[in-house]
Design a protein around this motif. Structure first.
Motif, short mmCIF file in Angstrom:
data_model
loop_
_atom_site.label_atom_id
_atom_site.label_comp_id
_atom_site.label_asym_id
_atom_site.label_seq_id
_atom_site.Cartn_x
_atom_site.Cartn_y
_atom_site.Cartn_z
N LEU A 1 0.83 -1.20 0.00
CA LEU A 1 0.00 0.00 0.00
C LEU A 1 0.87 1.25 0.00
O LEU A 1 0.64 2.18 -0.78
CB LEU A 1 -0.92 -0.01 1.21
N THR A 2 1.87 1.29 0.85
CA THR A 2 2.76 2.45 0.90
C THR A 2 3.44 2.68 -0.44
O THR A 2 3.52 3.83 -0.93
CB THR A 2 3.82 2.26 2.00
N LEU A 3 3.92 1.62 -1.06
CA LEU A 3 4.59 1.75 -2.35
C LEU A 3 3.63 2.23 -3.43
O LEU A 3 3.99 3.06 -4.28
CB LEU A 3 5.19 0.40 -2.75
N ILE B 1 2.34 -2.32 -7.35
CA ILE B 1 1.73 -3.29 -6.43
C ILE B 1 1.89 -4.71 -6.95
O ILE B 1 2.23 -5.63 -6.21
CB ILE B 1 0.26 -2.93 -6.20
N ALA B 2 1.64 -4.90 -8.25
CA ALA B 2 1.72 -6.24 -8.83
C ALA B 2 3.13 -6.80 -8.73
O ALA B 2 3.32 -7.98 -8.38
CB ALA B 2 1.25 -6.20 -10.28
N LYS B 3 4.12 -5.99 -9.06
CA LYS B 3 5.51 -6.47 -9.01
C LYS B 3 5.90 -6.85 -7.59
O LYS B 3 6.57 -7.88 -7.36
CB LYS B 3 6.47 -5.40 -9.54
N SER C 1 -3.21 -5.98 -10.36
CA SER C 1 -2.45 -6.90 -11.20
C SER C 1 -2.47 -6.41 -12.63
O SER C 1 -3.31 -5.58 -13.02
CB SER C 1 -3.03 -8.31 -11.13
N GLY C 2 -1.54 -6.91 -13.42
CA GLY C 2 -1.45 -6.51 -14.81
C GLY C 2 -0.65 -5.23 -14.98
O GLY C 2 0.14 -4.83 -14.12
N LEU C 3 -0.89 -4.56 -16.11
CA LEU C 3 -0.13 -3.35 -16.44
C LEU C 3 -0.86 -2.08 -16.02
O LEU C 3 -0.25 -1.03 -15.89
CB LEU C 3 0.15 -3.29 -17.95
N GLY C 4 -2.18 -2.18 -15.81
CA GLY C 4 -2.94 -0.98 -15.50
C GLY C 4 -3.12 -0.13 -16.73
O GLY C 4 -2.57 -0.41 -17.80
N SER C 5 -3.88 0.94 -16.59
CA SER C 5 -4.18 1.79 -17.74
C SER C 5 -3.18 2.93 -17.88
O SER C 5 -2.41 3.23 -16.95
CB SER C 5 -5.59 2.36 -17.61
N THR C 6 -3.23 3.57 -19.03
CA THR C 6 -2.37 4.74 -19.28
C THR C 6 -3.08 6.04 -18.91
O THR C 6 -2.59 7.12 -19.23
CB THR C 6 -1.95 4.78 -20.76
N PRO D 1 -4.27 -2.76 -2.00
CA PRO D 1 -3.77 -4.10 -2.29
C PRO D 1 -4.47 -5.14 -1.44
O PRO D 1 -4.72 -4.93 -0.24
CB PRO D 1 -2.29 -4.00 -1.94
N MET D 2 -4.80 -6.26 -2.06
CA MET D 2 -5.41 -7.42 -1.40
C MET D 2 -4.62 -8.65 -1.83
O MET D 2 -4.68 -9.04 -3.00
CB MET D 2 -6.88 -7.56 -1.77
N PHE D 3 -3.86 -9.21 -0.90
CA PHE D 3 -2.98 -10.34 -1.19
C PHE D 3 -3.40 -11.57 -0.39
O PHE D 3 -4.05 -11.46 0.64
CB PHE D 3 -1.53 -9.99 -0.81
#
Length: 253
Positions: A131-133, A151-153, A184-189, A202-204
């Protein structure tokens, strides 16, 4: 950001911390925890936005509570109940949406009840760190994708499951607004705009991110039964991101 959101943010943060403190003092009844949080908010002129909420994805049901309380493999949207008791070793997610003068904020924390396993301790720590990142990326000049990819990375680097289908989102005069902010994924531009308020969450899990909806029509659980964690803040985009959902007032990460 509207000033009303700043007030709502302080109160929602206080209600979440109240719930955490009550568990530390021995309260285990989730309905009592919900009632304490609702009372705290009402006394400070913040309405618990989920109370009476009819979401588009579940229009046949009305949510009756001011908080969501989800335990262990429950990821989110868990209704409190007098029969839903916490026990030592549980991992519980407290999630609250609150509004003041028609402006909403949303925040969540995950709390350990008594002693929990080392793996669960790590899950909570890493999810909060993600979340902080993610918040650090909520600056003018970045896109939604900067938050998503960060978040995904982090989840992949730490071998954590990313909950599928549940995203961060914009927030303001409606609880859920655009943009959607996937974990997750690349997200939008789509560019982030100064003054825009968004929820980063984030939910892990310790297993797969696959999930299903229980027959109560609300609670979302991991398909493999693995434990889940969820942390969330409402953030105002700027040259520096501003976290609205803190008891002490607006802060930068």
């Amino acid at each position: 950001m509207h000033e009303a959101q700043a007030h709502a943010g302080r109160v929602v943060a206080g209600a979440l911390q109240l719930m955490k403190t009550l568990t530390e003092q021995g309260e285990r009844n989730t309905l009592e925890l919900n009632n304490a949080a609702e009372k705290y908010m009402f006394e400070r002129d913040v309405y618990p936005s989920c109370k009476g909420y009819e979401p588009a994805w579940n229009s046949s049901r009305v949510y009756q509570y001011g908080t969501c309380i989800s335990v262990n493999h429950e990821i989110g949207h868990g209704p409190p109940s007098s029969d839903k008791m916490l026990v030592d070793g549980d991992v519980v997610k407290f999630d609250i949406v609150g509004s003041h003068q028609g402006w909403h904020v949303d925040a969540a924390i995950t709390v350990a009840i008594g002693e929990i396993s080392e793996r669960n301790v790590a899950l909570l720590k890493l999810t909060e760190q993600a979340l902080t990142l993610g918040i650090e990326q909520a600056v003018v000049g970045n896109t939604v994708g900067h938050i998503t990819r960060t978040i995904a990375k982090f989840a992949l680097d730490n071998q954590l499951g990313i909950v599928a289908g549940l995203n961060g989102h914009g927030i303001g005069q409606d609880i859920h607004e655009l943009p959607n902010i996937p974990n997750s994924g690349l997200g939008s531009t789509e560019p982030l705009k100064a003054g825009q308020t968004i929820c980063i969450e984030p939910m892990f899990t310790l297993g797969s991110g696959d999930n299903r909806l229980l027959q109560d029509g609300w609670t979302i659980v991991t398909l493999d039964g693995s434990c889940a964690a969820h942390f969330e803040h409402t953030v105002c985009v700027g040259e520096n991101p501003l976290i609205l959902t803190t008891e002490s007032g607006i802060i930068t990460p």
